[in-house]
Write a protein that holds these residues in place. Structure first.
Motif, PDB file in Angstrom:
ATOM      1  N   SER A  90      45.402 -31.896  18.835  1.00  5.22           N
ATOM      2  CA  SER A  90      45.405 -32.930  19.874  1.00  5.22           C
ATOM      3  C   SER A  90      44.031 -32.974  20.543  1.00  5.22           C
ATOM      4  O   SER A  90      43.415 -31.935  20.786  1.00  5.22           O
ATOM      5  CB  SER A  90      46.486 -32.638  20.921  1.00  5.22           C
ATOM      6  OG  SER A  90      47.771 -32.579  20.317  1.00  5.22           O
ATOM      7  N   TYR A  91      43.551 -34.191  20.841  1.00  2.00           N
ATOM      8  CA  TYR A  91      42.234 -34.342  21.441  1.00  2.00           C
ATOM      9  C   TYR A  91      42.215 -35.605  22.288  1.00  2.00           C
ATOM     10  O   TYR A  91      43.093 -36.467  22.160  1.00  2.00           O
ATOM     11  CB  TYR A  91      41.144 -34.401  20.367  1.00  2.00           C
ATOM     12  CG  TYR A  91      41.333 -35.497  19.350  1.00  2.00           C
ATOM     13  CD1 TYR A  91      40.634 -36.694  19.451  1.00  2.00           C
ATOM     14  CD2 TYR A  91      42.212 -35.336  18.278  1.00  2.00           C
ATOM     15  CE1 TYR A  91      40.809 -37.710  18.525  1.00  2.00           C
ATOM     16  CE2 TYR A  91      42.392 -36.336  17.342  1.00  2.00           C
ATOM     17  CZ  TYR A  91      41.690 -37.522  17.469  1.00  2.00           C
ATOM     18  OH  TYR A  91      41.849 -38.526  16.561  1.00  2.00           O
ATOM     19  N   ASN A  92      41.208 -35.684  23.164  1.00  2.00           N
ATOM     20  CA  ASN A  92      41.099 -36.810  24.080  1.00  2.00           C
ATOM     21  C   ASN A  92      39.676 -37.343  24.022  1.00  2.00           C
ATOM     22  O   ASN A  92      38.713 -36.575  23.972  1.00  2.00           O
ATOM     23  CB  ASN A  92      41.435 -36.377  25.515  1.00  2.00           C
ATOM     24  CG  ASN A  92      41.632 -37.571  26.433  1.00  2.00           C
ATOM     25  OD1 ASN A  92      40.674 -38.220  26.810  1.00  2.00           O
ATOM     26  ND2 ASN A  92      42.879 -37.854  26.780  1.00  2.00           N
ATOM     27  N   LEU A  93      39.545 -38.672  24.030  1.00  2.00           N
ATOM     28  CA  LEU A  93      38.234 -39.299  23.911  1.00  2.00           C
ATOM     29  C   LEU A  93      37.524 -39.443  25.249  1.00  2.00           C
ATOM     30  O   LEU A  93      36.488 -40.107  25.329  1.00  2.00           O
ATOM     31  CB  LEU A  93      38.360 -40.671  23.246  1.00  2.00           C
ATOM     32  CG  LEU A  93      38.939 -40.670  21.830  1.00  2.00           C
ATOM     33  CD1 LEU A  93      39.016 -42.087  21.286  1.00  2.00           C
ATOM     34  CD2 LEU A  93      38.098 -39.793  20.923  1.00  2.00           C
ATOM     35  N   GLY A  94      38.065 -38.837  26.297  1.00  2.00           N
ATOM     36  CA  GLY A  94      37.390 -38.877  27.584  1.00  2.00           C
ATOM     37  C   GLY A  94      38.204 -39.547  28.667  1.00  2.00           C
ATOM     38  O   GLY A  94      37.735 -39.715  29.790  1.00  2.00           O
ATOM     39  N   GLY A  95      39.411 -39.940  28.382  1.00  2.00           N
ATOM     40  CA  GLY A  95      40.269 -40.606  29.347  1.00  2.00           C
ATOM     41  C   GLY A  95      41.407 -41.269  28.624  1.00  2.00           C
ATOM     42  O   GLY A  95      41.373 -41.481  27.417  1.00  2.00           O
ATOM     43  N   TYR A 137      39.486 -28.664  22.236  1.00  2.00           N
ATOM     44  CA  TYR A 137      40.623 -29.469  21.814  1.00  2.00           C
ATOM     45  C   TYR A 137      41.857 -28.553  21.810  1.00  2.00           C
ATOM     46  O   TYR A 137      41.750 -27.332  21.952  1.00  2.00           O
ATOM     47  CB  TYR A 137      40.389 -30.053  20.417  1.00  2.00           C
ATOM     48  CG  TYR A 137      40.181 -29.012  19.356  1.00  2.00           C
ATOM     49  CD1 TYR A 137      41.253 -28.529  18.598  1.00  2.00           C
ATOM     50  CD2 TYR A 137      38.919 -28.490  19.099  1.00  2.00           C
ATOM     51  CE1 TYR A 137      41.071 -27.558  17.631  1.00  2.00           C
ATOM     52  CE2 TYR A 137      38.727 -27.522  18.129  1.00  2.00           C
ATOM     53  CZ  TYR A 137      39.804 -27.065  17.398  1.00  2.00           C
ATOM     54  OH  TYR A 137      39.624 -26.113  16.438  1.00  2.00           O
ATOM     55  N   GLU A 138      43.039 -29.136  21.670  1.00  2.00           N
ATOM     56  CA  GLU A 138      44.281 -28.362  21.636  1.00  2.00           C
ATOM     57  C   GLU A 138      44.877 -28.382  20.230  1.00  2.00           C
ATOM     58  O   GLU A 138      44.674 -29.346  19.473  1.00  2.00           O
ATOM     59  CB  GLU A 138      45.294 -28.943  22.624  1.00  2.00           C
ATOM     60  CG  GLU A 138      44.901 -28.761  24.076  1.00  2.00           C
ATOM     61  CD  GLU A 138      45.980 -29.277  25.019  1.00  2.00           C
ATOM     62  OE1 GLU A 138      45.963 -28.910  26.197  1.00  2.00           O
ATOM     63  OE2 GLU A 138      46.856 -30.053  24.552  1.00  2.00           O
ATOM     64  N   TYR A 139      45.619 -27.331  19.929  1.00  5.78           N
ATOM     65  CA  TYR A 139      46.302 -27.295  18.639  1.00  5.78           C
ATOM     66  C   TYR A 139      47.602 -26.514  18.787  1.00  5.78           C
ATOM     67  O   TYR A 139      47.761 -25.692  19.691  1.00  5.78           O
ATOM     68  CB  TYR A 139      45.414 -26.662  17.568  1.00  5.78           C
ATOM     69  CG  TYR A 139      45.191 -25.179  17.729  1.00  5.78           C
ATOM     70  CD1 TYR A 139      46.002 -24.247  17.067  1.00  5.78           C
ATOM     71  CD2 TYR A 139      44.170 -24.695  18.544  1.00  5.78           C
ATOM     72  CE1 TYR A 139      45.793 -22.888  17.218  1.00  5.78           C
ATOM     73  CE2 TYR A 139      43.951 -23.335  18.699  1.00  5.78           C
ATOM     74  CZ  TYR A 139      44.773 -22.437  18.026  1.00  5.78           C
ATOM     75  OH  TYR A 139      44.578 -21.091  18.165  1.00  5.78           O
ATOM     76  N   LYS A 197      47.608 -24.289  22.213  1.00  3.91           N
ATOM     77  CA  LYS A 197      46.456 -23.444  22.507  1.00  3.91           C
ATOM     78  C   LYS A 197      45.216 -24.323  22.594  1.00  3.91           C
ATOM     79  O   LYS A 197      45.154 -25.398  21.989  1.00  3.91           O
ATOM     80  CB  LYS A 197      46.275 -22.378  21.430  1.00  3.91           C
ATOM     81  CG  LYS A 197      47.421 -21.370  21.367  1.00  3.91           C
ATOM     82  CD  LYS A 197      47.170 -20.314  20.298  1.00  3.91           C
ATOM     83  CE  LYS A 197      48.291 -19.282  20.266  1.00  3.91           C
ATOM     84  NZ  LYS A 197      48.331 -18.500  21.498  1.00  3.91           N
ATOM     85  N   THR A 198      44.216 -23.857  23.338  1.00  3.69           N
ATOM     86  CA  THR A 198      42.950 -24.585  23.504  1.00  3.69           C
ATOM     87  C   THR A 198      41.821 -23.764  22.906  1.00  3.69           C
ATOM     88  O   THR A 198      41.759 -22.542  23.102  1.00  3.69           O
ATOM     89  CB  THR A 198      42.669 -24.854  24.986  1.00  3.69           C
ATOM     90  OG1 THR A 198      43.745 -25.612  25.539  1.00  3.69           O
ATOM     91  CG2 THR A 198      41.365 -25.627  25.155  1.00  3.69           C
ATOM     92  N   THR A 199      40.935 -24.425  22.179  1.00  2.37           N
ATOM     93  CA  THR A 199      39.796 -23.732  21.561  1.00  2.37           C
ATOM     94  C   THR A 199      38.670 -24.733  21.334  1.00  2.37           C
ATOM     95  O   THR A 199      38.880 -25.954  21.393  1.00  2.37           O
ATOM     96  CB  THR A 199      40.202 -23.099  20.212  1.00  2.37           C
ATOM     97  OG1 THR A 199      39.100 -22.358  19.689  1.00  2.37           O
ATOM     98  CG2 THR A 199      40.576 -24.165  19.203  1.00  2.37           C
ATOM     99  N   SER A 200      37.474 -24.210  21.063  1.00  2.00           N
ATOM    100  CA  SER A 200      36.333 -25.046  20.660  1.00  2.00           C
ATOM    101  C   SER A 200      35.859 -24.671  19.265  1.00  2.00           C
ATOM    102  O   SER A 200      34.852 -25.192  18.798  1.00  2.00           O
ATOM    103  CB  SER A 200      35.177 -24.871  21.652  1.00  2.00           C
ATOM    104  OG  SER A 200      34.746 -23.512  21.671  1.00  2.00           O
ATOM    105  N   SER A 201      36.570 -23.758  18.614  1.00  3.61           N
ATOM    106  CA  SER A 201      36.159 -23.270  17.294  1.00  3.61           C
ATOM    107  C   SER A 201      36.271 -24.381  16.251  1.00  3.61           C
ATOM    108  O   SER A 201      37.163 -25.237  16.314  1.00  3.61           O
ATOM    109  CB  SER A 201      37.022 -22.080  16.876  1.00  3.61           C
ATOM    110  OG  SER A 201      36.719 -21.694  15.546  1.00  3.61           O
TER     111      SER A 201
END
Length: 693
Positions: A623-628, A660-662, A679-683
């Protein structure tokens, strides 16, 4: 020599059969290519009788009437400034790409049948990414090439890219004259990257990320694009100093193959190619704050230095070969003289032996005649006594051993063979493939990474495609024009706009629309407004090439007439919108760069761990967000019964955000499920083979 460069990406709609392979990493074996006619074929990973084709020919696009889509227009503008020459120059425009013709595909199918009777061609390869470079000779030194344009390349065969070069007067005249030759001095090179799979190799590499990140060259090059040749030499250094270790783990091992694969994986680990959203764009090609050489100057310098090094080495090789041939010629002259003296000596010996044997045989012949008379008399007497019965020489005891006559047999002269000069092959002059460009990844992952090539693994390999224009003035007289721009009333200016970093696929995945507004304040005080709105529909129809226009309204100052203002608006999926302020410009090309970056996530799993945990399949939801606005998501599935347990997912994030979340769901044999929770990560790498306790 100055150039104003405009590069525009054109994505053309192709037949559906050319889109049969849409995986991010193609299911092909990239290290087992097959030459079939003019095409290169790659076998499938699972179905080795299915092949995907790649053309290595650059083609100029054609108009409906069959004429090439290129033009060279020399222009002049009369200016009363007391000089003998007015303003002038030229505009070179060309639409070109790469890909086969239907006839070449048919020829390749026939050639494939001779190689593999069960083989069939199922479609084209689709590249992961790539760049295109355009070069022309340097005016001060025509022996050297100058890279005048670098841009993202289309990844689909049959798609085209358009280039516009604005040349000064001297450069225009030089280039104009080269079109009287069979090979005009305009060179196009596609430096493509093909994502597929390597065949197994019993080798293992260990990458010490921290040691490489801390290297001086990595620290200095964070904001600077790297060239492919620079990365190659850097990775060679990392192998030499132990930052990248290569280990043999079986008999099926070739060191050079292991080195090549180590460099490929290390390059993908630390760099991302031009053409990605976080790669260098055209604005970066002008250098950093004017304090460093521009990117294209570095590319030109590296290319010319590499070519000069090879030419110098080839001169040395030619000199060595010349000395080696001279040495061989001198040695062969001595051998021929020795052979001639040996033949003459043997001739004298043979003549002496022949004469001696003839004398001895003549003397023996007289004695034999006397003996024969005695034998004949004795035979007559014996014949009389035995009523005429004749005795033969054999009965009389004559044998070959006691015959006195010697037979002459000449001897042969021993001859030495002449030597062959041991010459070296000349090296190939480097092509523009060495100026493929990369930037360092912004997210640093520390620790060691161990990769085993014992199983089939995804990889990315370079695929250079290059050629020159191939048309002269005789081939297309209408492609060349000479004009005078002496009436400003009729002048209008067309501005070209292109969306940077997106193709048809990822535009439709992330963007609702983009809008570009133009405002031009004329010298007369009047305003001209123009606007273009880019949607998924006209992005494909227009080929990512959009135009805005303004004309003359009392603009007597021609330099100020070039000035205008523009602003850009974006609408992304999930309800997020973004709009810039009015920005000034005087360029004829507007590159619209979205405030997003592409992020490619690699999902990996070890088969042994999943089988030990009784896992039947794994679902990964990102899951991810484009800024809003609302969140977006993508899903990836791993089935333990399949051969490949790795893959990649592409998402978009704001340029100032990496997280982002996964969520991972493990489905076990027997129907039970285990969830990781969000969970949240930047990897950029997700390991999904360890279940929570």
């Amino acid at each position: 020599m100055k150039y104003i460069v405009c590069i525009v990406l054109l994505v053309l709609i192709m037949p559906n059969k050319l889109f049969s392979q849409r995986d991010f990493t193609m299911q092909i074996t990239v290290d087992k290519p097959v030459e079939a006619g003019s095409l290169v074929l790659f076998p499938g990973v699972k179905d080795t009788d299915s092949y995907w084709f790649m053309s290595k020919k650059v083609r100029v696009a054609l108009n409906d009437d069959g004429t090439p889509k290129f033009s060279l227009i020399k222009w002049a503008y009369n200016q009363d400034d007391g000089k003998d020459e007015g303003l002038g120059g030229a505009v070179f425009h060309c639409v070109f790409g790469y890909g086969p013709t239907p006839e070449e595909i048919k020829d390749a199918e026939k050639a494939l049948k001779r190689i593999n009777g069960k083989g069939k061609i199922v479609g084209p390869v689709i590249f992961k990414s790539g760049t295109v470079t355009v070069s022309i000779p340097k005016l001060a030194d025509p022996e050297k090439k100058q890279v005048v344009a670098v841009a993202p390349a289309p990844t689909i065969q049959g798609a085209n890219i358009a280039v516009n070069l604005q040349l000064d007067k001297r450069s225009a005249t030089f280039l104009w004259e080269t079109f009287d030759t069979p090979n005009p001095q305009v060179t196009f090179n596609f430096n493509m990257e093909l994502a597929g799979y390597n065949s197994p190799l019993e080798a293992k590499i260990t990458i010490n990320r921290e040691q490489i990140h801390n290297h001086q060259r990595m620290q200095a090059g964070v904001a600077t694009p790297w060239l492919s040749a620079e990365i190659g030499s850097f990775m060679d250094e990392m192998i030499d100093n132990g930052a990248i270790e290569i280990e043999k783990i079986g008999e099926n091992f070739e060191m050079q193959d292991a080195i090549d694969r180590a460099i490929e994986h290390a390059t993908n680990e630390f760099f991302t190619p031009l053409g990605s959203s976080d790669g260098p764009n055209l604005n970066q090609l002008a250098g950093l704050n004017g304090q460093e050489p521009s990117f294209m100057d570095r590319a030109s310098g590296l290319l010319n230095n590499s070519r000069q090094e090879v030419r110098t080495e080839n001169n040395n090789i030619r000199a060595e070969n010349r000395r080696e041939r001279d040495r061989a010629d001198r040695q062969n002259e001595r051998i021929r003289a020795e052979n001639r003296r040996e033949r003459e000596r043997v001739d004298r010996v043979n003549e002496s032996n022949r004469a001696r044997i003839e004398r001895e045989n003549a003397a023996n012949s007289e004695e034999d005649n006397e003996d024969t008379e005695d034998v004949a008399s004795s035979e007559d007497e014996s014949a009389d006594e035995s009523s005429g019965r004749r005795i033969t020489p054999t009965q009389a005891g004559v044998t070959p051993d006691n015959v006195s006559r010697e037979v002459y047999t000449p001897i042969e002269a021993e001859q030495r063979e002449e030597v062959t000069a041991n010459t070296r092959e000349e090296e190939e002059v480097p092509s523009l493939a060495i100026v493929a460009s990369f930037v360092q990844r912004t997210v640093k992952v520390m620790g060691k990474k161990v990769i085993s090539f014992k199983e089939t693994l995804p990889t990315v390999v370079p695929m250079p495609i290059g050629d020159n224009l191939g048309y002269s003035r005789k081939d297309c007289p209408s492609c060349f024009m000479e004009i005078n721009l002496d009436d400003p009333v009729y002048k209008q200016r067309q501005l070209l706009a292109t969306i940077d970093g997106f193709n048809a696929d990822n535009f439709s995945q992330f963007i609702n629309y983009a809008s570009l507004q133009l405002k031009k304040e004329h010298e007369s005080g009047e305003f001209t407004y123009d606007e273009v709105r880019v949607t998924r529909k006209n992005f494909n129809e227009e080929g990512n090439l959009f135009t805005l226009l303004y004309g003359w309204k009392g603009d007597h100052d021609r330099s100020k007439w070039l000035d205008f203002e523009y602003k850009v608006g974006w609408s992304f999926f999930g309800g997020h919108e973004f709009e810039t302020e009015w920005m000034p410009s005087n360029k004829n090309t507007i590159n619209l760069s979205a405030p997003l970056q592409r992020k490619i996530l690699t999902i990996e799993a070890e088969r042994d761990l999943l089988e030990e945990a009784n896992v039947r399949s794994v679902d990964v939801r990102v899951s991810y967000n484009l800024g809003g606005g609302n969140d977006l998501s993508k899903q990836f599935n791993i089935n333990t019964s399949k051969e490949t347990l790795t893959g990649q997912v592409e998402i978009m994030l704001p340029k100032n955000k990496q997280e982002y979340e996964y969520e991972i769901t493990w489905r076990l044999w027997g129907g039970d499920e285990v969830k990781s929770g969000k969970k949240t990560t930047s990897s950029e790498v997700l390991h999904v083979d360890e279940l929570p306790n």
